[in-house]
Each structure stands twice: as structure tokens, then as C-alpha cells.
Design an enzyme around this catalytic site. Structure first.
Site, PDB file in Angstrom:
ATOM      1  N   SER A  99      42.544  45.797  43.335  1.00 19.06           N
ATOM      2  CA  SER A  99      42.090  44.915  44.398  1.00 19.06           C
ATOM      3  C   SER A  99      41.231  43.785  43.839  1.00 19.06           C
ATOM      4  CB  SER A  99      41.342  45.741  45.453  1.00 19.06           C
ATOM      5  OG  SER A  99      41.019  44.972  46.574  1.00 19.06           O
ATOM      6  N   ASP A 240      42.669  38.546  48.080  1.00 18.31           N
ATOM      7  CA  ASP A 240      42.273  39.255  46.865  1.00 18.31           C
ATOM      8  C   ASP A 240      43.508  39.594  46.041  1.00 18.31           C
ATOM      9  OD1 ASP A 240      43.346  41.136  48.574  1.00 18.31           O
ATOM     10  OD2 ASP A 240      41.944  42.707  48.020  1.00 18.31           O
ATOM     11  N   ASP A 242      45.537  42.151  45.522  1.00 23.72           N
ATOM     12  CA  ASP A 242      46.737  42.778  46.072  1.00 23.72           C
ATOM     13  C   ASP A 242      47.091  42.257  47.457  1.00 23.72           C
ATOM     14  OD1 ASP A 242      44.433  44.182  47.034  1.00 23.72           O
ATOM     15  OD2 ASP A 242      45.726  45.809  47.726  1.00 23.72           O
ATOM     16  N   ASP A 244      45.592  42.096  50.468  1.00 17.20           N
ATOM     17  CA  ASP A 244      45.319  42.737  51.754  1.00 17.20           C
ATOM     18  C   ASP A 244      44.001  42.288  52.379  1.00 17.20           C
ATOM     19  OD1 ASP A 244      43.556  44.098  50.072  1.00 17.20           O
ATOM     20  OD2 ASP A 244      44.077  46.095  50.829  1.00 17.20           O
TER      21      ASP A 244
END
Length: 477
Positions: A99, A240, A242, A244
């Protein structure tokens, strides 16, 4: 390796090898033993752009195949796209990502066939992993391969986001997309351009850049402000690593608070209930026609709260975190089509909701944000803060009112205290300071709220200074 607020996290050098194989195998065994999957069933793999992610993904592919599952490689897709494709296929999934945490770290997010795992699932996976590590045979970490399903996963996610707004709903807006190293970078450009926005790609990077949307760094804010002025932008959108957690800045380049993005998304969907952690803005409770339910920090707790609301018969249930990641527990009708429930963090829904608000009202985002009249909320973190020091600080603060009062003396006098997750203290002047160790990294977080920006900044700076003073005193005796 440790489960935090969202998945398994640790140093890349520790995860890249037997540890990745161990936890992938443990997840497969748990799914098989609990009857959630059968031998030969499909399981998805996705990853972010960290240098270690391809190798870790390949190790997981090998382990999952040896465990008897058929692996589908979705490559570098946003986590919500992977989760949506898993729900569509009824397949479990693993996302290899750290993340927003530093590039030398990585992690794994796990999804059952029906969605994101719970804390109970985490415990069960941990038990399976411990049994594997205690076994006499060494863990086989031989890499494997998988069929490529990246196009299918992307296409499904694009179709979802292409139906949220009317055609050309964003025409007239000039929007920057800070691409850096997020896996959402190309999809954001495609989605926004599809709605008629004039899109300007910015800051694409071949190296991984950790972007924390909940505590945007001063250097990142400087970049956003410079781009906003140079290109005369109405907004800048990013996410961010990834994809999400959203980042949306106004026309000056100043990022909007994540909990404000979540609130706007909740209103955009017409939700009746919003579930959000204790770290989200205290002004949410004053918003009309929306019931707020508070939880601990972390998507598993938000999902648990949403599920409880649905069990009680609530309709129109969403969740969001202070980082802006927005979840949906029920289906909604948007633009005349069914917007399927996706109970995992998503950066696209809040970004589209905010941009459509600006387009409809033809007003600057800074002005629209001010209309909500939320208390000014700031947050920051101290990185490389030892976990044992965080634990010692929290023990000290919880050990008695005198300790808490002495610690907070440079900031103000405590009035009320919430211990849902960390310590959140309302001071006698009605400002708020909240101390919370990160759940997945050696970081200490501090949150502040106040009526004015100057006051919130002062509370935040003094809160961080108090943390550093405690650390220094502990180290020097």
C-alpha cells in the site's frame, strides 16, 4: 510478518521467499479446510509496482498451485479491481502490496470468494502458517506461473466506473492525474477522459514512491501546488500504491481530507448509514440525513460494522476511512444502473463523486469543501518509530489521568477520552488530539482537530513534539 489494519506486512527481504510461500499455502489450506473453495478452484493474484512484488507474486503462484488451486494472474491492477473480479468469478484472491508504506516493505492482502477477510480469518491463517513453520519439512518457495487475466479484471473495473456518471459529466474540468507508481494511474486517465475531462498526466515514475493519502507529505503537497498553478487545473487525482485510497486536491493543489471525500461519496450514493473509524472527522455526526457508526481503524472493522448495519435491516450502507478509501455494503442505483456492492476500499468512487460535484455546481473544490464546515483536521506520523516505544507510550498514557495530563500539558487540558483505537482526547478548548500506533509499520501517528487551521496545526505540531520528547527521555533515561 504481522497482520495490521489491512493485510499482512513486513520487510520485503523477509517476505520474498519462504514467508510468502508459507502464508499463501496457509491461506489455501484455510480456504480448503473451511469449505470456501474446492481443489481445482480458481484463485486470483494481483500486485503493485514495488520492485519486490513480481517475485513475491511468483512465489505465491507456485505455492497456491501446489496447494491444488488454479491461479489466474491479474498483474498490476488496483486492489478494488482485483476484489471486484473475484466477486464476479466467486474466486478468492491475493494482492501483493505494501500500500502506502516505504518501498523496502511489502505485504499481502487476502480475499475470500465473498470478499475481504475478517480478523477471525486472519487468526485462522496465522494458525495454519504457524503449523507449516513448525513442520519438519522446509517450505517450498519455488516460483510458479499463471494464466494472464489482467485484461478481464481491468475491463470489468472500467465498465463499473464508466457507468457511474452521465456521458460527458466531467466536460469542462481540467484534471491532473498524479501517476507516480500507483497501479491506478492509467485507469484514472482512461476513466476521467471517458467522462469528457481534460486530463493531464503528471509525475509518472519508474521507481516506487510511497504516497500516504491520509498524511500527504509536504514535498508531495508542494508538487501538487506547483502543478495546479502551472497547468491551471481544477483538481488533481491520485491514489496510493495499490489504488484503493484516493488523493484529490483542489484547484490550488491542496489535498482534500480523506474523510471529506468519503462523506461526499456517501452523499453521492444516497447512503443512509456510513461506517467510519474513530480517526475520521468529528464533524461527520453533524451532517444531515446520514447516520454515522464509529469503529476501530482498519477495513476489517469497517466491514464488520457495515455487515452489522445490514443485518439490522439498514439499506444504503457505505463505509469510508480517514484515508478516503470508500466501501459499499449494499447495491446502489447510480445513473440509472446498479452499482454493485464492493465491500473493500475503492479510490475511484470518491474521486468521481467529488469531481462530479464540482462539475455540477461549476464552483471551485475549495469553495465546495468549505460548505461542509467540518473542523479542520490534520494528521502526520513519525516514521521509523520502534514498536516497543509506541507500546510503552500507550501504556504510559493509559496508566492514569495524571500521566495523561502531564503529557498533554504543552497542548492543553484533557476533557474527554476515547480509547476505541489509540487515545483520542478532546481538550477543554474543544480541540482534539489523537495518538495511535500504526497497525502495520513502525510508525506513530498523531491526529488533530480544531476550529481553525492555525490551531489544528499547533495541536498537531505539539502532539508530535510530545511523542518525540517521550522517545528521547526513554532512550536517554
Amino acid at each position: 510478518m504481522k497482520f495490521g489494519t489491512s493485510g499482512l506486512r513486513g520487510l520485503s527481504v523477509d517476505l520474498n521467499g519462504p514467508a510468502a510461500a508459507t502464508y499463501a499455502t496457509a491461506f489455501a489450506r484455510y480456504l480448503l479446510s473451511s469449505g470456501q473453495v474446492q481443489s481445482g478452484d480458481r484463485i486470483l493474484l494481483g500486485r503493485d509496482f514495488r520492485a519486490s512484488s513480481p517475485d513475491i507474486s511468483a512465489i505465491c503462484a507456485g505455492a497456491l498451485t501446489r496447494a491444488g488451486l488454479r491461479v489466474l494472474d491479474c498483474a498490476t491492477v488496483p486492489t478494488p479491481a482485483l476484489a471486484l473480479y473475484g466477486l464476479e468469478l466467486g474466486a478468492a484472491a491475493l494482492m501483493i502490496t505494501g500500500s502506502h508504506i516505504p518501498a523496502d516493505r511489502n505485504g499481502i492482502k487476502f480475499y475470500r470468494p465473498d470478499g475481504e477477510i475478517s480478523k477471525i480469518d486472519e487468526d485462522a491463517i496465522g494458525v495454519e502458517a504457524a503449523a507449516l513453520m513448525a513442520g519438519s519439512a522446509p517450505i517450498d518457495a519455488t516460483p510458479g506461473s499463471a494464466d494472464d487475466h489482467s485484461r478481464q479484471a481491468e475491463a470489468l473495473f472500467l465498465a463499473r466506473n464508466a457507468a457511474v456518471l452521465p456521458a460527458n459529466a466531467l466536460a469542462g474540468l481540467k484534471v491532473g492525474v498524479y501517476q507516480h507508481s500507483t497501479v491506478a494511474r492509467d485507469l484514472f486517465v482512461e476513466v476521467l477522459a471517458g467522462y469528457g475531462a481534460d486530463v493531464v498526466p503528471l509525475g509518472r515514475s519508474a521507481d516506487f514512491i510511497p504516497v500516504d493519502t491520509e498524511a500527504v507529505s509536504p514535498a508531495t503537497i508542494d508538487l501538487l501546488k506547483a502543478w495546479a498553478a502551472e497547468h491551471e487545473l481544477d483538481a488533481i487525482v491520485s491514489a496510493d500504491g495499490d489504488g484503493d485510497r484516493p488523493l484529490v486536491s483542489d484547484e490550488t493543489g491542496l489535498p482534500l481530507r480523506g474523510d471529506l471525500l468519503g462523506l461526499i461519496a456517501a452523499q453521492f450514493t444516497g447512503a443512509a448509514v456510513a461506517v467510519t473509524p474513530v480517526t475520521s472527522n468529528s464533524g461527520l455526526e453533524g451532517q444531515p440525513d446520514l447516520s454515522i457508526l464509529r469503529t476501530r481503524v482498519g477495513s476489517p472493522f469497517v466491514i464488520e460494522g457495515m455487515q452489522e448495519a445490514v443485518r439490522k435491516g439498514e439499506t444504503g450502507v457505505v463505509g469510508f476511512e480517514a484515508n478516503g478509501g470508500t466501501l459499499t455494503a449494499t447495491d446502489f442505483t447510480l445513473n440509472g444502473t446498479t452499482f454493485r456492492a464492493l465491500p473493500t476500499r475503492d479510490s475511484f468512487l470518491p474521486a468521481l463523486a467529488v469531481l462530479s460535484l464540482a462539475a455540477r455546481h461549476q464552483r471551485p473544490l475549495s469553495s465546495l469543501a468549505a460548505d461542509f464546515a467540518l473542523p479542520v483536521a490534520l494528521s502526520d506520523r513519525i516514521e521509523n518509530f520502534p514498536l516497543e516505544t509506541s507500546a510503552a507510550l500507550m501504556r504510559y498514557l493509559r496508566s492514569g489521568a495524571d500521566n495523561l495530563a502531564a503529557f498533554l500539558a504543552p497542548i492543553g487540558k484533557p476533557d474527554t477520552v476515547s480509547d476505541i483505537d489509540g487515545l483520542r482526547v478532546m481538550l477543554t478548548d474543544r480541540s482534539v488530539v489523537h495518538f495511535r500506533p500504526s497497525g502495520n509499520a513502525p510508525e506513530m501517528r498523531c491526529y488533530a482537530e480544531a476550529k481553525t487551521a492555525d490551531q489544528a496545526k499547533r495541536v498537531l505540531e505539539q502532539g508530535l513534539a510530545c511523542i518525540r520528547a517521550f522517545d528521547k527521555q526513554r532512550r536517554t533515561g
